[in-house]
Each structure stands twice: as C-alpha cells, then as structure tokens.
Design a protein around this motif. Structure first.
Motif, PDB file in Angstrom:
ATOM      1  N   LEU A   1      27.593 -24.754 -16.404  1.00  0.00           N
ATOM      2  CA  LEU A   1      27.476 -23.565 -17.253  1.00  0.00           C
ATOM      3  C   LEU A   1      28.559 -23.542 -18.317  1.00  0.00           C
ATOM      4  CD1 LEU A   1      26.606 -20.761 -14.672  1.00  0.00           C
ATOM      5  CD2 LEU A   1      25.164 -21.565 -16.553  1.00  0.00           C
ATOM      6  N   THR A   2      29.756 -23.965 -17.949  1.00  0.00           N
ATOM      7  CA  THR A   2      30.864 -23.960 -18.900  1.00  0.00           C
ATOM      8  C   THR A   2      30.616 -24.939 -20.033  1.00  0.00           C
ATOM      9  OG1 THR A   2      32.434 -23.293 -17.202  1.00  0.00           O
ATOM     10  CG2 THR A   2      33.355 -24.346 -19.148  1.00  0.00           C
ATOM     11  N   ARG A   3      30.080 -26.103 -19.713  1.00  0.00           N
ATOM     12  CA  ARG A   3      29.768 -27.060 -20.771  1.00  0.00           C
ATOM     13  C   ARG A   3      28.669 -26.524 -21.687  1.00  0.00           C
ATOM     14  NH1 ARG A   3      29.005 -33.053 -18.788  1.00  0.00           N
ATOM     15  NH2 ARG A   3      29.254 -33.370 -21.027  1.00  0.00           N
ATOM     16  N   ALA A   4      27.728 -25.777 -21.141  1.00  0.00           N
ATOM     17  CA  ALA A   4      26.701 -25.143 -21.976  1.00  0.00           C
ATOM     18  C   ALA A   4      27.334 -24.082 -22.863  1.00  0.00           C
ATOM     19  CB  ALA A   4      25.621 -24.528 -21.096  1.00  0.00           C
ATOM     20  N   TYR A   5      28.263 -23.306 -22.311  1.00  0.00           N
ATOM     21  CA  TYR A   5      28.951 -22.254 -23.071  1.00  0.00           C
ATOM     22  C   TYR A   5      29.676 -22.825 -24.289  1.00  0.00           C
ATOM     23  CZ  TYR A   5      32.961 -19.384 -24.336  1.00  0.00           C
ATOM     24  OH  TYR A   5      33.903 -18.721 -25.053  1.00  0.00           O
TER      25      TYR A   5
ATOM     26  N   GLN B   1      36.796 -27.638 -27.242  1.00  0.00           N
ATOM     27  CA  GLN B   1      36.834 -29.027 -26.779  1.00  0.00           C
ATOM     28  C   GLN B   1      37.646 -29.150 -25.490  1.00  0.00           C
ATOM     29  OE1 GLN B   1      38.031 -31.905 -29.838  1.00  0.00           O
ATOM     30  NE2 GLN B   1      37.125 -30.574 -31.388  1.00  0.00           N
ATOM     31  N   ALA B   2      38.767 -28.421 -25.420  1.00  0.00           N
ATOM     32  CA  ALA B   2      39.602 -28.459 -24.218  1.00  0.00           C
ATOM     33  C   ALA B   2      38.831 -27.932 -23.009  1.00  0.00           C
ATOM     34  CB  ALA B   2      40.879 -27.649 -24.435  1.00  0.00           C
ATOM     35  N   VAL B   3      38.107 -26.830 -23.196  1.00  0.00           N
ATOM     36  CA  VAL B   3      37.323 -26.253 -22.105  1.00  0.00           C
ATOM     37  C   VAL B   3      36.221 -27.222 -21.680  1.00  0.00           C
ATOM     38  CG1 VAL B   3      35.734 -24.390 -21.477  1.00  0.00           C
ATOM     39  CG2 VAL B   3      37.824 -23.859 -22.722  1.00  0.00           C
TER      40      VAL B   3
ATOM     41  N   THR C   1      44.877 -20.924 -15.276  1.00  0.00           N
ATOM     42  CA  THR C   1      45.761 -20.489 -16.367  1.00  0.00           C
ATOM     43  C   THR C   1      45.211 -20.943 -17.709  1.00  0.00           C
ATOM     44  OG1 THR C   1      47.683 -20.617 -14.904  1.00  0.00           O
ATOM     45  CG2 THR C   1      48.115 -20.589 -17.265  1.00  0.00           C
ATOM     46  N   LEU C   2      44.716 -22.190 -17.776  1.00  0.00           N
ATOM     47  CA  LEU C   2      44.144 -22.725 -19.013  1.00  0.00           C
ATOM     48  C   LEU C   2      42.986 -21.862 -19.501  1.00  0.00           C
ATOM     49  CD1 LEU C   2      43.958 -25.331 -20.966  1.00  0.00           C
ATOM     50  CD2 LEU C   2      42.066 -25.982 -19.481  1.00  0.00           C
ATOM     51  N   ILE C   3      42.029 -21.590 -18.614  1.00  0.00           N
ATOM     52  CA  ILE C   3      40.844 -20.826 -19.002  1.00  0.00           C
ATOM     53  C   ILE C   3      41.224 -19.389 -19.372  1.00  0.00           C
ATOM     54  CG2 ILE C   3      38.597 -19.955 -18.237  1.00  0.00           C
ATOM     55  CD1 ILE C   3      38.640 -22.948 -18.694  1.00  0.00           C
ATOM     56  N   ARG C   4      42.169 -18.798 -18.648  1.00  0.00           N
ATOM     57  CA  ARG C   4      42.582 -17.419 -18.954  1.00  0.00           C
ATOM     58  C   ARG C   4      43.204 -17.330 -20.341  1.00  0.00           C
ATOM     59  NH1 ARG C   4      47.392 -15.108 -18.671  1.00  0.00           N
ATOM     60  NH2 ARG C   4      48.281 -16.731 -17.328  1.00  0.00           N
ATOM     61  N   LEU C   5      44.103 -18.254 -20.676  1.00  0.00           N
ATOM     62  CA  LEU C   5      44.772 -18.215 -21.979  1.00  0.00           C
ATOM     63  C   LEU C   5      43.790 -18.494 -23.123  1.00  0.00           C
ATOM     64  CD1 LEU C   5      48.141 -20.015 -21.123  1.00  0.00           C
ATOM     65  CD2 LEU C   5      47.773 -17.574 -21.534  1.00  0.00           C
TER      66      LEU C   5
ATOM     67  N   SER D   1      33.552 -13.528 -18.994  1.00  0.00           N
ATOM     68  CA  SER D   1      32.778 -14.015 -17.848  1.00  0.00           C
ATOM     69  C   SER D   1      33.192 -15.434 -17.482  1.00  0.00           C
ATOM     70  CB  SER D   1      31.275 -14.005 -18.169  1.00  0.00           C
ATOM     71  OG  SER D   1      30.822 -12.710 -18.452  1.00  0.00           O
ATOM     72  N   LEU D   2      33.540 -16.220 -18.501  1.00  0.00           N
ATOM     73  CA  LEU D   2      33.970 -17.594 -18.276  1.00  0.00           C
ATOM     74  C   LEU D   2      35.191 -17.626 -17.363  1.00  0.00           C
ATOM     75  CD1 LEU D   2      33.255 -20.521 -19.445  1.00  0.00           C
ATOM     76  CD2 LEU D   2      35.261 -20.189 -20.891  1.00  0.00           C
ATOM     77  N   TYR D   3      36.153 -16.748 -17.641  1.00  0.00           N
ATOM     78  CA  TYR D   3      37.360 -16.723 -16.799  1.00  0.00           C
ATOM     79  C   TYR D   3      37.081 -16.079 -15.442  1.00  0.00           C
ATOM     80  CZ  TYR D   3      41.760 -15.509 -14.733  1.00  0.00           C
ATOM     81  OH  TYR D   3      42.776 -15.372 -13.828  1.00  0.00           O
ATOM     82  N   THR D   4      36.346 -14.966 -15.440  1.00  0.00           N
ATOM     83  CA  THR D   4      36.057 -14.271 -14.180  1.00  0.00           C
ATOM     84  C   THR D   4      35.352 -15.203 -13.197  1.00  0.00           C
ATOM     85  OG1 THR D   4      35.876 -12.145 -15.305  1.00  0.00           O
ATOM     86  CG2 THR D   4      34.867 -12.304 -13.132  1.00  0.00           C
ATOM     87  N   ALA D   5      34.359 -15.955 -13.702  1.00  0.00           N
ATOM     88  CA  ALA D   5      33.614 -16.874 -12.838  1.00  0.00           C
ATOM     89  C   ALA D   5      34.519 -18.004 -12.345  1.00  0.00           C
ATOM     90  CB  ALA D   5      32.412 -17.450 -13.585  1.00  0.00           C
TER      91      ALA D   5
END
Length: 313
Positions: free
Chosen positions: A40-44, A101-103, A187-191, A266-270
């Motif tokens: 899902l994250t790669r789709a996002y 790209q990092a995500v 931490t990466l996704i939250r920031l 939602s990306l971070y919450t999930a």
C-alpha cells in the motif's frame, strides 16, 4: 553415556532456547501485515509528487488562456514567462519527490524483510535497498536542514538479514531485524508525514486559490477581448467549454491534494499500528482497521488522479 544431570541440563537449555526463539518469531499473519503495508505504501508514493507536477501543468494550461488577449509583441515574452513559471513549479516538487522516493525505498526493503529471503520478489538485496535509502535520506537532510533530520542507518539494519543460517534462527533473526528496521522506520515515516502535511497546507492555502483566481481573470479577459461580430457567440461558447473543463480539473486537483494531506497521516498511523502488531502491543483487529484506512485513502487518491489526467470527451 550421558548422566541424568547432563541430560537434564541439555533438555533445560534447548527448552529455554526454543521458548526464547519461539517468542521472537513472526507469525504468517504478522509477516502478511507488513507485506500488505509495504504494498500500500508503494502505491501511495505515486501521488504526492504528482500533485506538484499536476499543479505546474494545470497552471500552465490556464496561463495560456491569456496569450490570445495580448498584442503580438507581448505574446513571446508572456509565453516564456509562463514556461519559466512551469519550470519553477516543477522545481518546487523536488522536496516532495525526494521524501516520496525515500518512503518508496523503505517500503521495498520492508517487503523484502518480511519475505522468506532477502531478495523476495525484488531481484535486489535488502542491504542494497537499505544503502540506497540511507543515501536518499542523507541528501534530503543536507538539502533541507530541519530541527528533526530524518534517521539514517537502514543499510546496516537490512544487511543483518543476509548473515542468517538455519530456518529456526532465520525466523528469530528475521523478526529481530524487522522490528529494529520498523522501529527506526517509524521515526522516518512520522517525520516525512509531518513534512508532507506542512507542504500540503501551503498547497491548500496558496496554490488552489491561485488557480481559481487566475482562471477567472484569464477567462473574463478572453471574453472581453472578443470582437462584436457574428461569430462572437461561437468563440465564447468554445472558451466557456474550455473553462468548465479547467474548473473540473481544479476541483479534481483540490480533492487529490486534500486526500494526500489526509492520507499521509494514515500512512504513519498504519505503520505504527503494524509495528505494534509485530511487537505484540496491539490487537490484530485494530491493526487491520488502520491498514484498511490507508487502503481507502490510496484508492480515493487513485480515482481523483485518473479524473485529473484523463482528457474529457
């Protein structure tokens, strides 16, 4: 022959080893939850930078409306100015691009770490993905210095999975590596989520009103420039039709920007929920609900993006 004491000691040792290792391993459901999140994250990651590009393209399309209202000597400078703004707007997307790209790189490594080998379905090693992610994060931190730089060190964490031997130990070490990787990744996704949300606050405050105002002004100027001739009504009809299409595109752009802004949370919450699940700190039901919210957000973004880029008949 083993003495009873030695047999007891050996039995106790292996029982403790199996018990300790068993607690550390991931269930198939936990591995699937990580893999689903990664997918899902790669789709996002297709959509945040597309918003910036779509704005540049849409503004350029709107800006060209005024060219027909200018004198011949003013058209060439106005055209080059419009092209310059288009290039500048695309440049503003660079920060979002790099974060995206990092995500994406992080999600690829997650998918590999959650699999049965260090190259599952990707054709490249997890360690290489981790090193690429570290390079992206380092460049991002240098380009945009903030009070909270993005964490590095994913390459070393991912490389740990390449030194495994024995299925029981693979499972245990895989779980340890994945938990450590996702803990740093949290931490990466939250920031990145916070930074993206801030960027899209600016989109809603500045870019969207600018599109509406520029279209309204250029549309009115075009209508005012039409000569009072028999074919005036026909040309007015054509430009009105084009204006309606542009309004619909602006509406789709606004909806897409709003969905990206909401979905990044939602990306971070999930992510945090899946991490809690593999650490056995949260119920499976709660974790599934959070991942489903991310799925809904990604699906909604996809629909609005198609509306934005699909030509009207």
């Amino acid at each position: 022959m083993h003495t009873p004491n030695r047999l007891l000691q050996a039995t106790t040792f292996f029982s403790l080893l199996l018990a300790t290792t068993g607690c550390a391993v991931l269930t198939d459901a936990q591995r699937k939850s990580v893999a689903d999140y990664a997918s899902l994250t790669r789709a996002y990651t297709q959509y945040p930078s597309q918003v910036a590009r779509s704005y540049a393209d849409l503004y350029y399309e709107i800006d060209r409306l005024k060219l027909v209202t200018l004198n011949n000597e003013d058209i060439n400078p106005a055209l080059w100015k419009a092209l310059g703004f288009h290039k500048q707007a695309l440049g503003q997307a660079q920060r979002v691009d790099m974060a995206t790209q990092a995500v994406n790189q992080y999600a690829q490594a997650l998918a590999s770490l959650a699999g049965s080998s260090a190259t599952d379905g990707l054709g490249v090693s997890t360690a290489l993905l981790g090193k690429n992610l570290d390079a992206l994060v380092t460049t991002y931190n240098k380009g945009w210095r903030s009070a909270s730089p993005l964490p590095v060190g994913f390459g070393a964490l991912a490389a740990n999975l390449l030194n495994l031997a024995g299925k029981r130990y693979i499972n245990a070490k895989q779980a340890t590596a994945l938990r450590a990787y996702m803990s740093k990744g949290d931490t990466l996704i939250r920031l990145i989520a916070d930074d993206t949300k801030t960027a899209f606050d600016s989109v809603k405050t500045n870019w969207i009103p600018n599109l509406h105002n520029t279209l309204a002004q250029n549309h009115q100027n075009f209508l005012n420039s039409l000569p009072d001739a028999p074919n005036r009504a026909y040309y007015a009809y054509l430009v009105n039709k084009d204006a309606v299409v542009l309004v619909e595109k602006i509406d789709s752009f606004e909806a897409l920007a709003d969905q990206v802004q909401r979905s990044v949370l939602s990306l971070y919450t999930a992510h945090h929920s899946v991490l809690a699940d593999i650490e056995k700190k949260r119920s499976v039901g709660e974790q599934i609900a959070d991942v489903q919210e991310l799925y809904k957000a990604v699906n909604a973004m996809h629909k609005n993006y198609l509306t934005l880029v699909t030509p009207k008949p």
